[in-house]
Enzyme design. Structure first.
Site, PDB file in Angstrom:
ATOM      1  N   VAL A 204      -0.910 -50.185 -18.724  1.00  0.00           N
ATOM      2  CA  VAL A 204      -2.177 -50.942 -18.728  1.00  0.00           C
ATOM      3  C   VAL A 204      -1.936 -52.439 -18.485  1.00  0.00           C
ATOM      4  O   VAL A 204      -2.706 -53.093 -17.767  1.00  0.00           O
ATOM      5  CB  VAL A 204      -2.947 -50.720 -20.050  1.00  0.00           C
ATOM      6  CG1 VAL A 204      -4.310 -51.390 -19.991  1.00  0.00           C
ATOM      7  CG2 VAL A 204      -3.118 -49.236 -20.357  1.00  0.00           C
TER       8      VAL A 204
ATOM      9  N   LYS B  19      -6.565 -48.256 -29.986  1.00  0.00           N
ATOM     10  CA  LYS B  19      -7.518 -47.612 -30.922  1.00  0.00           C
ATOM     11  C   LYS B  19      -6.886 -47.291 -32.265  1.00  0.00           C
ATOM     12  O   LYS B  19      -7.531 -47.391 -33.303  1.00  0.00           O
ATOM     13  CB  LYS B  19      -8.122 -46.347 -30.327  1.00  0.00           C
ATOM     14  CG  LYS B  19      -7.111 -45.350 -29.812  1.00  0.00           C
ATOM     15  CD  LYS B  19      -7.088 -45.381 -28.337  1.00  0.00           C
ATOM     16  CE  LYS B  19      -5.799 -44.995 -27.715  1.00  0.00           C
ATOM     17  NZ  LYS B  19      -5.789 -45.078 -26.288  1.00  0.00           N
TER      18      LYS B  19
ATOM     19  N   ILE C 116     -15.336 -46.177 -19.503  1.00  0.00           N
ATOM     20  CA  ILE C 116     -16.760 -45.979 -19.826  1.00  0.00           C
ATOM     21  C   ILE C 116     -17.238 -47.085 -20.782  1.00  0.00           C
ATOM     22  O   ILE C 116     -16.653 -47.268 -21.851  1.00  0.00           O
ATOM     23  CB  ILE C 116     -17.002 -44.609 -20.492  1.00  0.00           C
ATOM     24  CG1 ILE C 116     -16.517 -43.475 -19.589  1.00  0.00           C
ATOM     25  CG2 ILE C 116     -18.470 -44.426 -20.828  1.00  0.00           C
ATOM     26  CD1 ILE C 116     -16.670 -42.090 -20.204  1.00  0.00           C
TER      27      ILE C 116
ATOM     28  N   GLY D 142       0.841 -40.611 -16.445  1.00  0.00           N
ATOM     29  CA  GLY D 142       0.555 -41.815 -17.242  1.00  0.00           C
ATOM     30  C   GLY D 142      -0.688 -41.673 -18.101  1.00  0.00           C
ATOM     31  O   GLY D 142      -1.211 -42.654 -18.624  1.00  0.00           O
TER      32      GLY D 142
ATOM     33  N   ASP E 272      -5.702 -39.343 -31.482  1.00  0.00           N
ATOM     34  CA  ASP E 272      -6.254 -40.334 -30.556  1.00  0.00           C
ATOM     35  C   ASP E 272      -7.785 -40.220 -30.503  1.00  0.00           C
ATOM     36  O   ASP E 272      -8.503 -41.218 -30.579  1.00  0.00           O
ATOM     37  CB  ASP E 272      -5.635 -40.128 -29.167  1.00  0.00           C
ATOM     38  CG  ASP E 272      -6.186 -41.069 -28.129  1.00  0.00           C
ATOM     39  OD1 ASP E 272      -5.707 -42.215 -28.056  1.00  0.00           O
ATOM     40  OD2 ASP E 272      -7.118 -40.666 -27.403  1.00  0.00           O
TER      41      ASP E 272
ATOM     42  N   LYS F 141     -10.827 -42.892 -31.818  1.00  0.00           N
ATOM     43  CA  LYS F 141     -11.952 -43.303 -30.956  1.00  0.00           C
ATOM     44  C   LYS F 141     -13.282 -42.954 -31.601  1.00  0.00           C
ATOM     45  O   LYS F 141     -14.240 -43.738 -31.532  1.00  0.00           O
ATOM     46  CB  LYS F 141     -11.826 -42.640 -29.582  1.00  0.00           C
ATOM     47  CG  LYS F 141     -10.659 -43.200 -28.775  1.00  0.00           C
ATOM     48  CD  LYS F 141     -10.374 -42.343 -27.563  1.00  0.00           C
ATOM     49  CE  LYS F 141      -9.228 -42.921 -26.749  1.00  0.00           C
ATOM     50  NZ  LYS F 141      -8.737 -41.988 -25.731  1.00  0.00           N
TER      51      LYS F 141
HETATM   52  N1  NAP Z   1      -2.190 -45.603 -20.653  1.00  0.00           N
HETATM   53  C1  NAP Z   1      -3.497 -45.385 -20.751  1.00  0.00           C
HETATM   54  O1  NAP Z   1      -4.102 -44.700 -19.906  1.00  0.00           O
HETATM   55  C2  NAP Z   1      -4.292 -46.006 -21.874  1.00  0.00           C
HETATM   56  C3  NAP Z   1      -5.687 -45.803 -21.929  1.00  0.00           C
HETATM   57  C4  NAP Z   1      -6.434 -46.418 -22.951  1.00  0.00           C
HETATM   58  C5  NAP Z   1      -5.773 -47.194 -23.886  1.00  0.00           C
HETATM   59  N2  NAP Z   1      -4.428 -47.343 -23.832  1.00  0.00           N
HETATM   60  C6  NAP Z   1      -3.787 -48.177 -24.853  1.00  0.00           C
HETATM   61  O2  NAP Z   1      -3.197 -49.318 -24.228  1.00  0.00           O
HETATM   62  C7  NAP Z   1      -2.043 -49.729 -24.954  1.00  0.00           C
HETATM   63  C8  NAP Z   1      -0.853 -49.815 -24.006  1.00  0.00           C
HETATM   64  O3  NAP Z   1      -0.606 -48.527 -23.466  1.00  0.00           O
HETATM   65  P1  NAP Z   1       0.358 -48.325 -22.195  1.00  0.00           P
HETATM   66  O4  NAP Z   1       0.100 -46.951 -21.718  1.00  0.00           O
HETATM   67  O5  NAP Z   1       0.217 -49.474 -21.243  1.00  0.00           O
HETATM   68  O6  NAP Z   1       1.808 -48.394 -22.891  1.00  0.00           O
HETATM   69  P2  NAP Z   1       3.223 -48.461 -22.168  1.00  0.00           P
HETATM   70  O7  NAP Z   1       3.117 -48.165 -20.716  1.00  0.00           O
HETATM   71  O8  NAP Z   1       4.163 -47.653 -22.997  1.00  0.00           O
HETATM   72  O9  NAP Z   1       3.645 -50.014 -22.288  1.00  0.00           O
HETATM   73  C9  NAP Z   1       3.864 -50.594 -23.523  1.00  0.00           C
HETATM   74  C10 NAP Z   1       4.245 -52.043 -23.337  1.00  0.00           C
HETATM   75  O10 NAP Z   1       4.272 -52.649 -24.631  1.00  0.00           O
HETATM   76  C11 NAP Z   1       5.460 -53.447 -24.744  1.00  0.00           C
HETATM   77  N3  NAP Z   1       5.776 -53.559 -26.163  1.00  0.00           N
HETATM   78  C12 NAP Z   1       5.988 -52.573 -27.074  1.00  0.00           C
HETATM   79  N4  NAP Z   1       6.211 -53.108 -28.302  1.00  0.00           N
HETATM   80  C13 NAP Z   1       6.113 -54.463 -28.153  1.00  0.00           C
HETATM   81  C14 NAP Z   1       6.225 -55.569 -29.039  1.00  0.00           C
HETATM   82  N5  NAP Z   1       6.464 -55.393 -30.339  1.00  0.00           N
HETATM   83  N6  NAP Z   1       6.045 -56.816 -28.537  1.00  0.00           N
HETATM   84  C15 NAP Z   1       5.795 -57.013 -27.222  1.00  0.00           C
HETATM   85  N7  NAP Z   1       5.679 -56.005 -26.323  1.00  0.00           N
HETATM   86  C16 NAP Z   1       5.837 -54.752 -26.800  1.00  0.00           C
HETATM   87  C17 NAP Z   1       6.495 -52.701 -23.916  1.00  0.00           C
HETATM   88  O11 NAP Z   1       7.524 -53.612 -23.602  1.00  0.00           O
HETATM   89  P3  NAP Z   1       8.747 -53.218 -22.626  1.00  0.00           P
HETATM   90  O12 NAP Z   1       8.160 -53.239 -21.230  1.00  0.00           O
HETATM   91  O13 NAP Z   1       9.732 -54.294 -22.831  1.00  0.00           O
HETATM   92  O14 NAP Z   1       9.220 -51.864 -23.043  1.00  0.00           O
HETATM   93  C18 NAP Z   1       5.637 -52.254 -22.730  1.00  0.00           C
HETATM   94  O15 NAP Z   1       5.569 -53.289 -21.763  1.00  0.00           O
HETATM   95  C19 NAP Z   1      -1.866 -48.711 -26.096  1.00  0.00           C
HETATM   96  O16 NAP Z   1      -2.489 -49.202 -27.253  1.00  0.00           O
HETATM   97  C20 NAP Z   1      -2.653 -47.497 -25.603  1.00  0.00           C
HETATM   98  O17 NAP Z   1      -3.167 -46.708 -26.674  1.00  0.00           O
HETATM   99  C21 NAP Z   1      -3.662 -46.789 -22.845  1.00  0.00           C
END
Ligand code: NAP
Length: 419
Positions: free
Chosen positions: A16, A98, A129, A180, A194, A198
């Site tokens: 994201v 969330k 949404i 993803g 999850d 929500k």
């Molecule tokens: N993916 C989806 O479709 C989606 C949809 C809705 C909501 N979300 C929410 O969006 C958020 C991010 O999801 P994502 O899918 O983007 O996760 P992701 O791809 O696993 O990326 C996580 C990122 O967070 C960084 N990170 C983890 N711990 C950290 C810390 N303590 N300090 C600083 N950076 C840190 C990681 O750093 P590194 O790069 O160094 O590992 C990585 O860049 C989550 O809360 C998730 O629930 C995701």
């Protein structure tokens, strides 16, 4: 009104975070600058130059020129620390987390109030949404009778692949991860947590009831077996993981996350793959339906972008329904019609049912169809070898039947994708 310029400190540059970076570059109309990006791992290959990154959160939190923190990390505990520190410093915050928001809802409300700093989280619920802001702004509590939805993209993707392509559960899950859609820990999706987080956000903004996550009855998709799949196929149904909060005749609210048989005449039937869909049942508009992508880099980033845009106009949630005079109570007496399946003799559980319609005991899998209360259902699923799929919620009275269920074919508002 002059729009505020946003200097952003971004936490997280994964699915994201990078999605947002790209989306912001394609949205020049919004006056935003990403000043710094905080990530976790040193030495990881990144698609943009190293000088954009830091591993030290205080490079963002202590920078007075940064007025907005966007928190997009996959660690809920670290996220709560970051978000609370940012709010305490008076910075506006946008988060997609969330789990973190649901687990700390009251604390985050208090921090927003004490430090007069807004926290927006449209991306935390159903990604693309715009449901939180709609529940917050459009519907008065009296107007809403139920909010029901498919709110988890990866479970929906897995179930869609099982139904349309006969895929095995583990292969469908691996695909959801590869696309993803799944959380870093996929059991958060498949176990229903999850969706539970929500639903907690939806209930707070729809009905003004703030719950603890453990208050919400939650059953994921990881117990679904062949008997339920076969039953669904024979009847022409699909199984969807549904999160629902419904108002009872006494104005109390019943709520749960549970796999449900969905027939072709439900709006949710055609919500497949990584799409999410939310149906609001209302007293006068009858049924409204929101649909859009519920996961993925750009759809989720688009909701973060919308929150950022709202901040340029100093928008904040007012949590109006929490401040209404009449407190809303939760209620576990609501009757649900279910299919119970298990590989052993299910007569053990007959006492929990209010009525039983059909039973079958076989060596390769037994089942019971009947009605029971939500509180009895809670007792039933403590037994880990049984599986439950919801057939429907028993209608309380004729008035509700008309208001809640008969309007499906009438006035519908469809946002996003045509289905
Ligand atoms: N993916 C989806 O479709 C989606 C949809 C809705 C909501 N979300 C929410 O969006 C958020 C991010 O999801 P994502 O899918 O983007 O996760 P992701 O791809 O696993 O990326 C996580 C990122 O967070 C960084 N990170 C983890 N711990 C950290 C810390 N303590 N300090 C600083 N950076 C840190 C990681 O750093 P590194 O790069 O160094 O590992 C990585 O860049 C989550 O809360 C998730 O629930 C995701």
């Amino acid at each position: 009104m002059k729009r505020k310029e946003l200097n952003i400190g971004l936490f997280g540059f994964g699915c994201v975070g990078y999605g947002l970076f790209e989306v912001l570059h394609k949205t020049p109309g919004l006056k935003t600058t990403i000043k710094k990006i905080c990530v976790k791992q040193a030495g990881k290959a990144r698609p943009i130059p190293a000088e954009n990154f830091t591993l030290n959160k205080y490079d963002i939190l202590d920078d007075p020129s940064i007025n907005v923190v966007v928190e997009l990390i996959d660690d809920a505990d670290a996220a709560f620390e970051i978000v609370s520190e940012a709010l305490k410093k008076g910075k506006a915050v946008v988060s997609a987390n969330k789990k973190m928001i649901a687990e700390h809802f009251n604390e985050l409300l208090e921090l927003q109030r004490l430090y007069n700093a807004p926290l927006l989280y449209e991306a935390a619920c159903c990604a693309s949404i715009p449901i939180i802001r709609n529940l917050e702004e459009y519907y008065d509590t009296d107007l809403l009778t139920s909010v029901e939805g498919i709110v988890n993209g990866s479970c929906n993707y897995i179930l869609s692949r099982i139904f349309s392509d006969n895929l095995d559960y583990t292969i469908a899950l691996a695909e959801a991860q590869a696309q993803g859609y799944a959380e870093s820990d996929p059991s958060l999706d498949t176990g229903g947590s999850d969706a539970k987080y929500k639903l907690l956000l939806l209930i707070a903004h729809a009905f003004g009831l703030v719950l603890n996550p453990e208050d919400i009855f939650t059953l994921g998709i990881d117990r679904i077996g062949n008997t339920e799949l076969q039953y669904a196929r024979e009847k022409g149904y699909k199984i969807k993981l549904v999160a629902q909060a419904i108002k009872n005749a006494d104005n109390s609210i019943s709520f749960f996350v549970i796999p449900k048989f969905v027939s072709p005449d439900s709006r949710l039937y055609a919500v497949d793959d990584a799409f999410n869909g939310v149906i609001t049942h209302t007293s006068f508009a009858e049924t409204q339906f929101f649909v859009g992508k519920g996961a993925g880099a750009y759809p989720t980033a688009s909701a973060v972008l919308s929150d950022l845009s709202a901040l340029t106009y100093d928008y904040r949630y007012e949590y109006k329904k929490l401040h209404q005079v009449d407190a809303v109570a939760s209620n576990e007496d609501r009757l649900l019609s279910i299919l119970l399946t298990g590989s052993h003799d299910l007569s053990l559980y007959f006492d929990l049912f209010k009525s039983i319609e059909e039973t079958c005991t076989r060596r390769d899998g037994s089942y019971v169809i009947g009605t029971l209360t939500l509180s009895s259902l809670k007792l039933l699923i403590k037994e880990p070898t049984v599986s439950v799929v919801l057939r429907n919620i028993e209608v309380e009275d004729k008035a509700e039947a008309t208001a809640v269920f008969a309007g499906v074919e009438l006035l519908d508002t469809v946002l996003g994708q045509e289905i």
